[in-house]
Design a protein around this motif. Structure first.
Motif, PDB file in Angstrom:
ATOM      1  N   SER A 140     -17.822 -53.854  75.485  1.00  0.00           N
ATOM      2  CA  SER A 140     -18.694 -54.398  74.423  1.00  0.00           C
ATOM      3  C   SER A 140     -18.839 -55.895  74.622  1.00  0.00           C
ATOM      4  O   SER A 140     -19.881 -56.458  74.299  1.00  0.00           O
ATOM      5  CB  SER A 140     -18.257 -54.043  73.001  1.00  0.00           C
ATOM      6  OG  SER A 140     -16.912 -54.072  72.856  1.00  0.00           O
ATOM      7  N   ARG A 141     -17.822 -56.539  75.205  1.00  0.00           N
ATOM      8  CA  ARG A 141     -17.981 -57.964  75.535  1.00  0.00           C
ATOM      9  C   ARG A 141     -18.918 -58.114  76.743  1.00  0.00           C
ATOM     10  O   ARG A 141     -19.839 -58.934  76.737  1.00  0.00           O
ATOM     11  CB  ARG A 141     -16.609 -58.572  75.856  1.00  0.00           C
ATOM     12  CG  ARG A 141     -15.756 -58.767  74.609  1.00  0.00           C
ATOM     13  CD  ARG A 141     -14.322 -59.134  74.928  1.00  0.00           C
ATOM     14  NE  ARG A 141     -13.562 -59.406  73.699  1.00  0.00           N
ATOM     15  CZ  ARG A 141     -12.244 -59.502  73.654  1.00  0.00           C
ATOM     16  NH1 ARG A 141     -11.500 -59.349  74.741  1.00  0.00           N
ATOM     17  NH2 ARG A 141     -11.632 -59.753  72.510  1.00  0.00           N
ATOM     18  N   PHE A 142     -18.660 -57.286  77.737  1.00  0.00           N
ATOM     19  CA  PHE A 142     -19.422 -57.410  78.983  1.00  0.00           C
ATOM     20  C   PHE A 142     -20.923 -57.207  78.744  1.00  0.00           C
ATOM     21  O   PHE A 142     -21.757 -57.934  79.274  1.00  0.00           O
ATOM     22  CB  PHE A 142     -18.893 -56.385  79.997  1.00  0.00           C
ATOM     23  CG  PHE A 142     -19.521 -56.487  81.346  1.00  0.00           C
ATOM     24  CD1 PHE A 142     -19.123 -57.475  82.240  1.00  0.00           C
ATOM     25  CD2 PHE A 142     -20.532 -55.618  81.736  1.00  0.00           C
ATOM     26  CE1 PHE A 142     -19.708 -57.579  83.500  1.00  0.00           C
ATOM     27  CE2 PHE A 142     -21.117 -55.722  82.990  1.00  0.00           C
ATOM     28  CZ  PHE A 142     -20.704 -56.701  83.869  1.00  0.00           C
ATOM     29  N   ILE A 184      -6.109 -59.364  80.923  1.00  0.00           N
ATOM     30  CA  ILE A 184      -7.105 -60.448  80.970  1.00  0.00           C
ATOM     31  C   ILE A 184      -8.019 -60.423  79.740  1.00  0.00           C
ATOM     32  O   ILE A 184      -8.102 -61.379  78.989  1.00  0.00           O
ATOM     33  CB  ILE A 184      -7.991 -60.329  82.253  1.00  0.00           C
ATOM     34  CG1 ILE A 184      -7.114 -60.347  83.514  1.00  0.00           C
ATOM     35  CG2 ILE A 184      -9.051 -61.414  82.276  1.00  0.00           C
ATOM     36  CD1 ILE A 184      -6.618 -61.681  83.957  1.00  0.00           C
ATOM     37  N   CYS A 185      -8.661 -59.287  79.536  1.00  0.00           N
ATOM     38  CA  CYS A 185      -9.589 -59.172  78.396  1.00  0.00           C
ATOM     39  C   CYS A 185      -8.793 -58.593  77.228  1.00  0.00           C
ATOM     40  O   CYS A 185      -9.030 -57.499  76.754  1.00  0.00           O
ATOM     41  CB  CYS A 185     -10.760 -58.258  78.778  1.00  0.00           C
ATOM     42  SG  CYS A 185     -12.180 -58.468  77.702  1.00  0.00           S
ATOM     43  N   ILE A 186      -7.845 -59.378  76.761  1.00  0.00           N
ATOM     44  CA  ILE A 186      -6.795 -58.884  75.855  1.00  0.00           C
ATOM     45  C   ILE A 186      -7.292 -58.660  74.419  1.00  0.00           C
ATOM     46  O   ILE A 186      -8.261 -59.285  73.992  1.00  0.00           O
ATOM     47  CB  ILE A 186      -5.589 -59.864  75.865  1.00  0.00           C
ATOM     48  CG1 ILE A 186      -6.089 -61.292  75.643  1.00  0.00           C
ATOM     49  CG2 ILE A 186      -4.823 -59.762  77.159  1.00  0.00           C
ATOM     50  CD1 ILE A 186      -4.993 -62.337  75.611  1.00  0.00           C
ATOM     51  N   LEU A 192      -8.619 -64.218  78.851  1.00  0.00           N
ATOM     52  CA  LEU A 192      -8.488 -65.205  79.933  1.00  0.00           C
ATOM     53  C   LEU A 192      -9.710 -65.140  80.851  1.00  0.00           C
ATOM     54  O   LEU A 192      -9.629 -64.743  82.011  1.00  0.00           O
ATOM     55  CB  LEU A 192      -7.206 -64.918  80.723  1.00  0.00           C
ATOM     56  CG  LEU A 192      -5.944 -64.679  79.875  1.00  0.00           C
ATOM     57  CD1 LEU A 192      -4.767 -64.306  80.742  1.00  0.00           C
ATOM     58  CD2 LEU A 192      -5.629 -65.930  79.064  1.00  0.00           C
ATOM     59  N   CYS A 193     -10.860 -65.512  80.297  1.00  0.00           N
ATOM     60  CA  CYS A 193     -12.137 -65.323  81.000  1.00  0.00           C
ATOM     61  C   CYS A 193     -12.193 -66.053  82.339  1.00  0.00           C
ATOM     62  O   CYS A 193     -12.808 -65.569  83.295  1.00  0.00           O
ATOM     63  CB  CYS A 193     -13.286 -65.781  80.120  1.00  0.00           C
ATOM     64  SG  CYS A 193     -13.387 -64.834  78.595  1.00  0.00           S
ATOM     65  N   GLU A 194     -11.532 -67.218  82.416  1.00  0.00           N
ATOM     66  CA  GLU A 194     -11.625 -67.948  83.693  1.00  0.00           C
ATOM     67  C   GLU A 194     -10.902 -67.210  84.820  1.00  0.00           C
ATOM     68  O   GLU A 194     -11.160 -67.447  86.001  1.00  0.00           O
ATOM     69  CB  GLU A 194     -11.180 -69.402  83.594  1.00  0.00           C
ATOM     70  CG  GLU A 194      -9.912 -69.848  82.885  1.00  0.00           C
ATOM     71  CD  GLU A 194      -9.604 -69.243  81.545  1.00  0.00           C
ATOM     72  OE1 GLU A 194      -8.423 -68.933  81.370  1.00  0.00           O
ATOM     73  OE2 GLU A 194     -10.486 -69.073  80.687  1.00  0.00           O
ATOM     74  N   LYS A 195     -10.041 -66.268  84.495  1.00  0.00           N
ATOM     75  CA  LYS A 195      -9.372 -65.479  85.538  1.00  0.00           C
ATOM     76  C   LYS A 195     -10.033 -64.113  85.738  1.00  0.00           C
ATOM     77  O   LYS A 195      -9.542 -63.294  86.505  1.00  0.00           O
ATOM     78  CB  LYS A 195      -7.912 -65.238  85.134  1.00  0.00           C
ATOM     79  CG  LYS A 195      -7.047 -66.462  85.139  1.00  0.00           C
ATOM     80  CD  LYS A 195      -5.622 -66.047  84.956  1.00  0.00           C
ATOM     81  CE  LYS A 195      -4.712 -67.272  84.971  1.00  0.00           C
ATOM     82  NZ  LYS A 195      -3.364 -66.950  84.580  1.00  0.00           N
ATOM     83  N   CYS A 196     -11.086 -63.841  84.994  1.00  0.00           N
ATOM     84  CA  CYS A 196     -11.650 -62.485  84.969  1.00  0.00           C
ATOM     85  C   CYS A 196     -12.648 -62.265  86.108  1.00  0.00           C
ATOM     86  O   CYS A 196     -13.548 -63.084  86.318  1.00  0.00           O
ATOM     87  CB  CYS A 196     -12.346 -62.259  83.628  1.00  0.00           C
ATOM     88  SG  CYS A 196     -13.120 -60.649  83.521  1.00  0.00           S
ATOM     89  N   PRO A 197     -12.514 -61.163  86.828  1.00  0.00           N
ATOM     90  CA  PRO A 197     -13.449 -60.893  87.933  1.00  0.00           C
ATOM     91  C   PRO A 197     -14.866 -60.578  87.445  1.00  0.00           C
ATOM     92  O   PRO A 197     -15.799 -60.555  88.248  1.00  0.00           O
ATOM     93  CB  PRO A 197     -12.821 -59.667  88.620  1.00  0.00           C
ATOM     94  CG  PRO A 197     -12.030 -58.989  87.548  1.00  0.00           C
ATOM     95  CD  PRO A 197     -11.517 -60.092  86.667  1.00  0.00           C
ATOM     96  N   GLU A 201     -20.820 -62.058  85.308  1.00  0.00           N
ATOM     97  CA  GLU A 201     -21.826 -61.123  84.780  1.00  0.00           C
ATOM     98  C   GLU A 201     -21.595 -60.786  83.310  1.00  0.00           C
ATOM     99  O   GLU A 201     -22.376 -60.053  82.711  1.00  0.00           O
ATOM    100  CB  GLU A 201     -21.804 -59.810  85.571  1.00  0.00           C
ATOM    101  CG  GLU A 201     -22.260 -59.939  87.005  1.00  0.00           C
ATOM    102  CD  GLU A 201     -22.096 -58.618  87.735  1.00  0.00           C
ATOM    103  OE1 GLU A 201     -22.905 -57.707  87.515  1.00  0.00           O
ATOM    104  OE2 GLU A 201     -21.121 -58.487  88.503  1.00  0.00           O
ATOM    105  N   CYS A 202     -20.488 -61.270  82.767  1.00  0.00           N
ATOM    106  CA  CYS A 202     -20.142 -60.897  81.385  1.00  0.00           C
ATOM    107  C   CYS A 202     -21.077 -61.606  80.403  1.00  0.00           C
ATOM    108  O   CYS A 202     -21.096 -62.834  80.306  1.00  0.00           O
ATOM    109  CB  CYS A 202     -18.689 -61.266  81.101  1.00  0.00           C
ATOM    110  SG  CYS A 202     -18.231 -60.973  79.387  1.00  0.00           S
ATOM    111  N   GLN A 203     -21.832 -60.806  79.656  1.00  0.00           N
ATOM    112  CA  GLN A 203     -22.837 -61.351  78.729  1.00  0.00           C
ATOM    113  C   GLN A 203     -22.193 -62.230  77.649  1.00  0.00           C
ATOM    114  O   GLN A 203     -22.689 -63.308  77.356  1.00  0.00           O
ATOM    115  CB  GLN A 203     -23.571 -60.191  78.042  1.00  0.00           C
ATOM    116  CG  GLN A 203     -24.339 -59.311  78.974  1.00  0.00           C
ATOM    117  CD  GLN A 203     -25.569 -59.996  79.507  1.00  0.00           C
ATOM    118  OE1 GLN A 203     -26.376 -60.503  78.735  1.00  0.00           O
ATOM    119  NE2 GLN A 203     -25.705 -60.060  80.811  1.00  0.00           N
TER     120      GLN A 203
HETATM  121  S1  SF4 Z   1     -15.275 -62.594  81.023  1.00  0.00           S
HETATM  122 FE1  SF4 Z   1     -13.871 -60.920  81.291  1.00  0.00          FE
HETATM  123  S2  SF4 Z   1     -12.147 -61.451  79.972  1.00  0.00           S
HETATM  124 FE2  SF4 Z   1     -13.874 -62.676  79.320  1.00  0.00          FE
HETATM  125  S3  SF4 Z   1     -14.815 -61.460  77.716  1.00  0.00           S
HETATM  126 FE3  SF4 Z   1     -15.874 -60.983  79.610  1.00  0.00          FE
HETATM  127  S4  SF4 Z   1     -14.854 -59.161  80.347  1.00  0.00           S
HETATM  128 FE4  SF4 Z   1     -13.488 -60.086  78.830  1.00  0.00          FE
END
Ligand code: SF4
Length: 333
Positions: A140-142, A184-186, A192-197, A201-203
């Motif tokens: 839902s975040r992505f 990461i996406c706790i 921890l978005c700066e470490k997220c692969p 692309e995450c909206q």
């Molecule tokens: S960047 Fe990654 S950790 Fe941050 S909200 Fe998006 S999916 Fe979650």
């Protein structure tokens, strides 16, 4: 996105015992244990369980008392009972082999759509999504998906959407999301978005609105239950009873408890008893909150009811399964 996620998983995957040889049985046990329970808590239980019950046949034959003892402390005991029932079903309907058809898996007691998807993807490599709270949160975040993640409809839609993009390495993909959601996406605190692969692309990340997701409606309040627990000692033995006819924690043992306790009325019946007030506790279940007052009572004799028995501390710890709500009072003895 899929490729980035798989690359990240190859480097950062958590080393978990059921991942070394992900048989359907191992994945099943791990998935059921991990429901509502932290992985760190599950690990010693998993090892002990698999050592004692290494096959579906062993689980099917395990006496319920022993099974509950193996599960003691993990909570949500119906999970263990359902697993045994499902294992017996597998023995009779599938000749002891874990089924690989989605509807067959779903027909087993205690296995829902998520667990079926997890087992079939991880153990059989079948292209099913496994949508749990982690997946709902991450995606839902992505996708900046505004739907209420508490709704079944949202889960169904998310499953459908994910199943359009699943790679051949479907087991790795599903486990990668589980790990990403846990590390990461706790769920609590800032991801921890700066470490997220997935960050490029995450909206939600790209639009600086991560904290607005996932959207979730308020859940209904927990039912509040008040009780007084009586730790009754008679010559270094303690009164316990088996919980019958109650869905929650059925079949486990508990200390006697009453809605209201009157020390003076008790002393009228047992004049030589010694009664002391002990620390009150609160125990929280998914749908209930128990407020537990406590009295320690020492007496020479007690009239036991049919479902009550006197046991020593040793018997209590070795033989009888007691849920945490009650075993927390053991330190008062
Ligand atoms: S960047 Fe990654 S950790 Fe941050 S909200 Fe998006 S999916 Fe979650």
């Amino acid at each position: 996105m899929v490729e980035e996620l798989l690359k990240w998983y190859a480097l950062h995957r958590r080393m978990l015992p059921w991942r070394t040889n992900p048989t359907p049985y191992a994945v099943w046990v791990s998935e059921i244990m991990c429901q509502q329970t932290r992985i760190e808590t599950v690990l010693p239980y998993y090892e002990r369980f698999m050592n004692r019950l290494p096959t579906i046949a062993d689980l099917a034959q395990c006496p319920e008392e022993e099974l509950l003892k193996l599960w003691e402390g993990l909570g949500y005991y119906s999970r263990a009972r359902h697993m045994k029932e499902a294992a017996m079903d597998i023995m009779s309907r599938f000749a002891g082999s874990f089924p690989s058809d989605f509807d067959d898996v779903l027909s087993l007691k205690g296995i829902g759509v998520y667990t079926a998807g997890a087992i079939l993807s991880i153990a059989f490599g079948k292209k099913y999504a496994a949508v749990d709270g982690n997946v709902l949160r991450v995606f839902s975040r992505f996708w900046m998906d505004d739907h209420d993640i508490a709704s079944e409809e949202t889960k169904k839609n998310m499953k459908y959407r994910l199943e359009q993009i699943l790679p051949d390495a479907v087991g790795d993909f599903n486990q990668a999301i589980m790990d990403l959601g846990a590390t990461i996406c706790i769920p609590n605190g800032i991801p921890l978005c700066e470490k997220c692969p997935l960050s490029s692309e995450c909206q939600a990340y790209q639009n600086s609105c991560v904290s607005d997701y996932p959207r979730k409606s308020k859940t209904s309040a927990k039912k509040e239950i008040y009780m007084t627990v009586l730790l009754i000692e008679v010559h270094q033995r303690y009164v316990i009873r088996k919980r019958e006819d109650q869905t929650l924690l059925k079949g486990l043992y508990e200390f006697v408890h009453v809605d209201e306790f009157s020390p003076s009325a008790f002393l009228e019946k047992y004049p030589s008893a010694k009664i002391e007030r002990r620390t009150s506790r609160v125990h929280i279940f998914t749908h209930q909150k128990w407020y537990m007052d406590c009295y320690y009572i020492c007496c020479d004799h007690i009239d036991l009811k049919d479902n009550e028995k006197l046991v020593s501390k040793e018997e209590l710890s070795e033989k009888y399964s007691m849920p945490k709500a009650f075993s927390r009072f053991l330190k008062e003895l």
